[in-house]
Structures are given as structure tokens and as C-alpha cells.
Enzyme design. Structure first.
Site, mmCIF file in Angstrom:
data_model
loop_
_atom_site.group_PDB
_atom_site.id
_atom_site.type_symbol
_atom_site.label_atom_id
_atom_site.label_comp_id
_atom_site.label_asym_id
_atom_site.label_seq_id
_atom_site.Cartn_x
_atom_site.Cartn_y
_atom_site.Cartn_z
ATOM 1 N N ASP A 293 49.502 23.301 48.303
ATOM 2 C CA ASP A 293 49.692 23.928 49.182
ATOM 3 C C ASP A 293 50.969 24.841 49.557
ATOM 4 O O ASP A 293 52.088 24.849 50.226
ATOM 5 C CB ASP A 293 48.566 23.688 50.531
ATOM 6 C CG ASP A 293 48.915 24.434 51.331
ATOM 7 O OD1 ASP A 293 48.880 25.503 51.424
ATOM 8 O OD2 ASP A 293 47.711 23.632 52.604
ATOM 9 N N ALA B 146 43.460 47.746 50.000
ATOM 10 C CA ALA B 146 42.781 48.624 50.470
ATOM 11 C C ALA B 146 42.224 48.454 51.592
ATOM 12 O O ALA B 146 41.923 49.514 52.924
ATOM 13 C CB ALA B 146 41.779 49.083 48.869
ATOM 14 N N CYS B 147 42.111 47.339 52.582
ATOM 15 C CA CYS B 147 41.924 47.050 53.271
ATOM 16 C C CYS B 147 42.949 47.757 54.597
ATOM 17 O O CYS B 147 42.739 47.640 55.940
ATOM 18 C CB CYS B 147 41.167 45.439 54.002
ATOM 19 S SG CYS B 147 39.678 45.361 52.698
ATOM 20 N N TYR C 294 42.275 40.620 58.093
ATOM 21 C CA TYR C 294 42.622 40.233 56.723
ATOM 22 C C TYR C 294 43.792 42.217 56.079
ATOM 23 O O TYR C 294 44.463 41.808 55.929
ATOM 24 C CB TYR C 294 40.945 40.403 56.283
ATOM 25 C CG TYR C 294 41.804 40.719 54.118
ATOM 26 C CD1 TYR C 294 42.874 39.695 53.328
ATOM 27 C CD2 TYR C 294 41.331 42.081 53.761
ATOM 28 C CE1 TYR C 294 42.291 39.812 51.777
ATOM 29 C CE2 TYR C 294 41.765 42.074 52.154
ATOM 30 C CZ TYR C 294 42.912 41.108 51.604
ATOM 31 O OH TYR C 294 42.333 41.366 50.835
ATOM 32 N N ASN D 263 38.826 46.309 45.288
ATOM 33 C CA ASN D 263 37.690 45.981 45.062
ATOM 34 C C ASN D 263 38.110 45.185 43.282
ATOM 35 O O ASN D 263 37.166 45.930 42.637
ATOM 36 C CB ASN D 263 36.467 46.765 45.451
ATOM 37 C CG ASN D 263 35.289 46.474 46.707
ATOM 38 O OD1 ASN D 263 36.308 45.865 47.038
ATOM 39 N ND2 ASN D 263 35.036 48.024 46.968
ATOM 40 N N GLU E 284 32.404 35.302 47.536
ATOM 41 C CA GLU E 284 31.727 36.776 46.544
ATOM 42 C C GLU E 284 31.859 37.721 46.812
ATOM 43 O O GLU E 284 31.116 38.166 48.399
ATOM 44 C CB GLU E 284 30.139 36.611 45.713
ATOM 45 C CG GLU E 284 29.071 36.642 46.468
ATOM 46 C CD GLU E 284 29.054 35.744 47.092
ATOM 47 O OE1 GLU E 284 29.830 34.370 47.054
ATOM 48 O OE2 GLU E 284 27.438 35.191 47.403
ATOM 49 N N LYS E 285 31.931 38.975 45.925
ATOM 50 C CA LYS E 285 32.079 40.184 46.595
ATOM 51 C C LYS E 285 31.219 41.305 46.123
ATOM 52 O O LYS E 285 30.726 40.995 45.418
ATOM 53 C CB LYS E 285 33.568 41.425 46.609
ATOM 54 C CG LYS E 285 34.692 40.323 46.846
ATOM 55 C CD LYS E 285 36.591 40.520 46.951
ATOM 56 C CE LYS E 285 36.107 41.567 47.500
ATOM 57 N NZ LYS E 285 37.916 42.234 47.712
ATOM 58 N N GLN F 111 26.920 53.451 52.561
ATOM 59 C CA GLN F 111 28.584 53.191 52.185
ATOM 60 C C GLN F 111 28.452 53.067 50.796
ATOM 61 O O GLN F 111 28.267 53.107 50.059
ATOM 62 C CB GLN F 111 28.754 51.292 53.331
ATOM 63 C CG GLN F 111 28.119 50.704 52.521
ATOM 64 C CD GLN F 111 26.595 50.323 52.940
ATOM 65 O OE1 GLN F 111 26.599 50.832 53.289
ATOM 66 N NE2 GLN F 111 27.078 48.306 53.060
HETATM 67 P P1 NAD Z 1 40.773 34.650 44.932
HETATM 68 O O1 NAD Z 1 39.544 34.610 46.637
HETATM 69 O O2 NAD Z 1 39.199 34.316 43.601
HETATM 70 O O3 NAD Z 1 41.967 33.825 45.381
HETATM 71 C C1 NAD Z 1 42.963 34.160 45.808
HETATM 72 C C2 NAD Z 1 43.528 32.115 45.409
HETATM 73 O O4 NAD Z 1 44.289 31.881 45.984
HETATM 74 C C3 NAD Z 1 42.389 31.399 45.391
HETATM 75 O O5 NAD Z 1 41.929 30.999 44.185
HETATM 76 C C4 NAD Z 1 42.697 30.339 46.638
HETATM 77 O O6 NAD Z 1 42.419 29.013 45.675
HETATM 78 C C5 NAD Z 1 44.091 30.369 46.756
HETATM 79 N N1 NAD Z 1 44.610 30.003 47.815
HETATM 80 C C6 NAD Z 1 44.420 30.496 49.115
HETATM 81 N N2 NAD Z 1 45.401 29.581 49.645
HETATM 82 C C7 NAD Z 1 46.275 28.968 49.185
HETATM 83 C C8 NAD Z 1 47.566 28.280 49.513
HETATM 84 N N3 NAD Z 1 47.698 27.666 50.704
HETATM 85 N N4 NAD Z 1 48.328 27.223 49.140
HETATM 86 C C9 NAD Z 1 47.532 27.504 47.226
HETATM 87 N N5 NAD Z 1 47.221 28.598 47.294
HETATM 88 C C10 NAD Z 1 46.048 29.087 47.742
HETATM 89 O O7 NAD Z 1 41.123 36.576 44.952
HETATM 90 P P2 NAD Z 1 41.137 37.227 44.241
HETATM 91 O O8 NAD Z 1 39.910 37.772 44.581
HETATM 92 O O9 NAD Z 1 41.613 36.721 42.729
HETATM 93 O O10 NAD Z 1 42.516 37.576 45.318
HETATM 94 C C11 NAD Z 1 44.048 37.927 44.707
HETATM 95 C C12 NAD Z 1 44.989 38.275 45.604
HETATM 96 O O11 NAD Z 1 44.238 40.531 45.108
HETATM 97 C C13 NAD Z 1 44.315 38.053 46.609
HETATM 98 O O12 NAD Z 1 45.623 38.000 47.305
HETATM 99 C C14 NAD Z 1 43.674 39.360 47.474
HETATM 100 O O13 NAD Z 1 43.651 39.538 48.430
HETATM 101 C C15 NAD Z 1 44.317 40.558 46.818
HETATM 102 N N6 NAD Z 1 42.554 41.069 46.627
HETATM 103 C C16 NAD Z 1 41.649 41.498 45.810
HETATM 104 C C17 NAD Z 1 40.845 42.302 45.618
HETATM 105 C C18 NAD Z 1 39.594 42.136 45.250
HETATM 106 O O14 NAD Z 1 38.514 42.867 44.809
HETATM 107 N N7 NAD Z 1 39.330 40.513 44.477
HETATM 108 C C19 NAD Z 1 41.127 43.758 46.530
HETATM 109 C C20 NAD Z 1 42.277 43.661 46.914
HETATM 110 C C21 NAD Z 1 43.271 42.637 47.323
#
Ligand code: NAD
Length: 336
Positions: free
Chosen positions: A59, A128-129, A158, A187, A200-201, A229
Site C-alpha cells: 500500500d 484531462a480531469c 479526482y 480516456n 470500468e470506463k 456529450q
Molecule cells: P487502474 O485503476 O486500473 O490502476 C490503478 C492501480 O493503482 C490499481 O491497480 C490500484 O490497485 C492501484 N492502487 C490504488 N491505490 C493504491 C495504493 N494505495 N497502493 C498501491 N497501489 C494502489 O487505472 P488505470 O486506468 O490503469 O490508470 C492508471 C493511471 O492513469 C492513474 O493514475 C489514473 O488516474 C491515470 N489516468 C487514467 C486514465 C484512463 O483513462 N484509464 C485517464 C486519465 C488518467
């Protein structure tokens, strides 16, 4: 945790969030490129086999764990761990405190430890958020140029956490020389990610709805809101390409958008998923959490600074994603 077996001169990388969608794909890519790779996450990757050197369940909100995981001067850290999900997770409001606390703590700990251990480069995945809501009211003409970030007004907690953490990494860069690189993802989608766990997105959710309707012989799917949108969606391989190019740049560090500029309505996204399935379905519009009215990646800066921008048509990425999700949907029926 393994300390041995690193071939001399082999570059080392740590992927925080390797149990997640983008982190898992990235960890495998770095390994294929020849890095010695350690991944860390709260959980194992549920959809991807990780062929990397070391994986730590831990963690990252706990500084003791971060100290153990960042135990050397890694050549590259990729900080993707975050408490996140799609609109149903981020915009409902019920996870706001956890999102801000968990992701904030992760970034505070990892940024601080990276400085302490003299890590050579660190990548941070913003979103982008973080862009102001007032520039995303018009579905046909949103403004998401990198320099439009201020006056700040993200539409979600977020987004505020992402903005805070961007600034924190930039402050570590300014005061302690941390080589931090920042991208704002738009995204990202593709196979082997969340498709029905509540995180899921839109692209995965749309593929699942269509695949389930096809499987169950229904001729209708439900969509949150009026579907007018707009958004853009970037296929995972191009996201990783952008990240690696940013990390390899000698002159440019971001923040920069990594996204597609092929803007579509959510109704059109649904049609593209139907085309992948080869089945026309009707759409029922229902109430649900939505987010901003219009969003598209502005790719002028990435083209200018990295000489590259994503170009894969959305249809091609959705076809690959639909193939994987429809297979998962079928497997889920067999398991019942
Ligand atoms: P995801 O949720 O699949 O991966 C994030 C991972 O972080 C998860 O496996 C989760 O278990 C882990 N995590 C969360 N809290 C934790 C902790 N305390 N210790 C250790 N691990 C922890 O998301 P993703 O889609 O792979 O996104 C990866 C990154 O990209 C994120 O930072 C997200 O905010 C950013 N992002 C993603 C998108 C998208 O469209 N997927 C868009 C914008 C930004």
C-alpha cells in the site's frame, strides 16, 4: 523483494500501479524493452499476466512500504497508482474523500522518496480531469490546451487531486532537481482492463453492454444521459508510446496531453461498439453520472515538442477491445 539478478548496466524501472490496466501493460512493455522491472500494487493484476522481474503487494499510502519499494536509485519510476474509476466511480461523489486521501498520500510518499533516493527520472500520470469545467461546456468546441489549466476549476475532486500532485512534482523538480515528467491522459482504453467491476470506463462499458445484449438476444442497450456529450478515447498502445517518448525526451518534460483528438459523441461510441459486434441495437437513455459536456485532446503541444501524436482510428481500437470483452462476457456465462 529481489535485489539480485540485475545485469550490470541494465536499466531499472519501478511501475507503481502495475496491478492496474495501464500500469500492467506498461510494466510488460518496459520488460520487453530490456529494463529490469519491479511492479507494486495493492493487488495482483486481474487481467494480465505480468512477465516482470519483481512484483510487490503493498500500500503506497504507507511511507514504510514506499521506503521498502523505492530501495535504490531507479533509472525510471512510473507513478500510475491512484484511486480511480470511470464516471460511476469518480462523479458519484461517494468516493471523493478516499480518492483525494489515497491518491494524495501515494504521490506525497513517492515524490518525497524519489528525491531521497536520487531516482533519475519519474513519470506522473495526470488526467484531462484537471482542466477547468468552464472550458468544457460546449460539446462541439471544448478547450483543453495545456495552458488553459488556470484559473483552475476541475469538475471533480479526482481532478483537483491530479492538479495538486502535478504541482507537487513540479515543486520537487524546482526545489530538489527531481526529473519529473507529467502527462495528462485522456480516456485510455483497450483489452485487459476493468470491464464490469464498477471501475470500468465508457469504452469498456459500451463494449460490455453490446456484447451482453448480443449474447442474451436483446435488441437494446442503456446509456447514461442523452449520449450527446463528446469525448475522445486513446488506445493503450499509443498511450504507452507517448509515455515512453516523453520519458526519453532530453528537452521536454510536460505537462502534456496524451490523448486522441478524434472527438465523438457517446452515441457514436455506442455505434462503433455495435459495428465491432456486427449488430445494430437501439439505445435507451437513462439517468446517470456524466461529467463535462465536451472533451477532446488538444495535440498541438505534443506534436510540437515530441514530433509525434496518436493517430490510430477509434474504430480499430474498439474492434480489438470488443473482441477481448465479448470473450470475457462469454466466459462469464460459462462460469455461471
Ligand atoms: P487502474 O485503476 O486500473 O490502476 C490503478 C492501480 O493503482 C490499481 O491497480 C490500484 O490497485 C492501484 N492502487 C490504488 N491505490 C493504491 C495504493 N494505495 N497502493 C498501491 N497501489 C494502489 O487505472 P488505470 O486506468 O490503469 O490508470 C492508471 C493511471 O492513469 C492513474 O493514475 C489514473 O488516474 C491515470 N489516468 C487514467 C486514465 C484512463 O483513462 N484509464 C485517464 C486519465 C488518467
Amino acid at each position: 523483494m529481489h535485489k539480485e539478478k540485475i545485469v550490470s548496466k541494465q536499466k531499472t524501472a519501478l511501475v507503481c500501479g502495475a496491478g492496474g490496466f495501464i500500469g500492467g501493460h506498461l510494466a510488460n512493455k518496459l520488460k520487453r524493452e530490456g529494463f529490469w522491472v519491479r511492479g507494486v500494487d495493492l493487488k495482483h493484476n486481474p487481467h494480465q499476466g505480468l512477465e516482470i522481474d519483481d512484483f510487490v503487494i503493498g500500500d503506497l499510502t504507507d511511507p514504510v512500504v514506499v521506503k521498502e519499494v523505492v530501495d535504490r536509485d531507479f533509472d525510471e519510476i512510473y507513478q500510475l497508482a491512484a484511486d480511480m474509476g470511470g464516471a460511476g466511480y469518480v462523479f458519484s461523489g461517494i468516493h471523493d474523500a478516499d480518492i483525494m486521501h489515497n491518491s494524495g498520500m501515494i504521490n506525497l510518499n513517492v515524490g518525497h522518496r524519489a528525491v531521497e533516493m536520487k531516482v533519475k527520472k519519474i513519470f506522473y500520470s495526470s488526467s484531462a480531469c484537471m482542466y477547468p469545467e468552464y472550458n468544457q461546456m460546449n460539446p462541439d468546441n471544448p478547450n483543453l490546451a495545456e495552458d488553459s489549466a488556470y484559473p483552475a476549476a476541475p469538475d471533480s475532486e479526482y481532478g483537483w487531486e491530479k492538479l495538486f500532485s502535478e504541482r507537487m512534482y513540479l515543486a520537487f523538480k524546482k526545489n530538489y532537481g527531481l526529473d519529473a515528467r507529467i502527462a495528462r491522459f485522456h480516456n485510455i482504453f483497450g483489452p485487459q482492463g476493468s470491464w464490469r467491476d464498477g471501475k470500468e470506463k465508457a469504452p469498456a462499458a459500451m463494449c460490455r453492454k453490446v456484447a451482453e445484449a448480443v449474447r442474451d438476444g436483446r435488441d437494446e442497450i442503456e446509456i447514461w444521459g442523452d449520449g450527446r456529450q463528446t469525448r475522445s478515447f486513446l488506445y493503450i498502445d499509443e498511450c504507452l508510446e507517448g509515455v515512453r517518448r516523453l520519458m526519453d525526451s532530453e528537452t521536454f518534460f510536460g505537462p502534456v496531453n496524451i490523448g486522441s483528438d478524434e472527438m465523438v459523441t457517446i452515441n457514436r461510441l455506442a455505434e462503433i461498439a455495435m459495428e465491432a459486434a456486427g449488430k445494430k441495437l437501439s439505445i435507451k437513455h437513462i439517468d446517470g453520472p456524466l461529467g463535462v459536456r465536451g472533451r477532446n485532446s488538444d495535440n498541438r503541444l505534443i506534436k510540437e515538442k515530441l514530433g509525434w501524436a496518436p493517430s490510430l482510428p477509434l474504430k480499430e481500437g474498439i474492434a480489438k477491445t470488443y473482441a477481448w470483452i465479448s470473450n470475457e462476457v462469454e466466459k462469464a456465462r460459462v462460469k455461471k
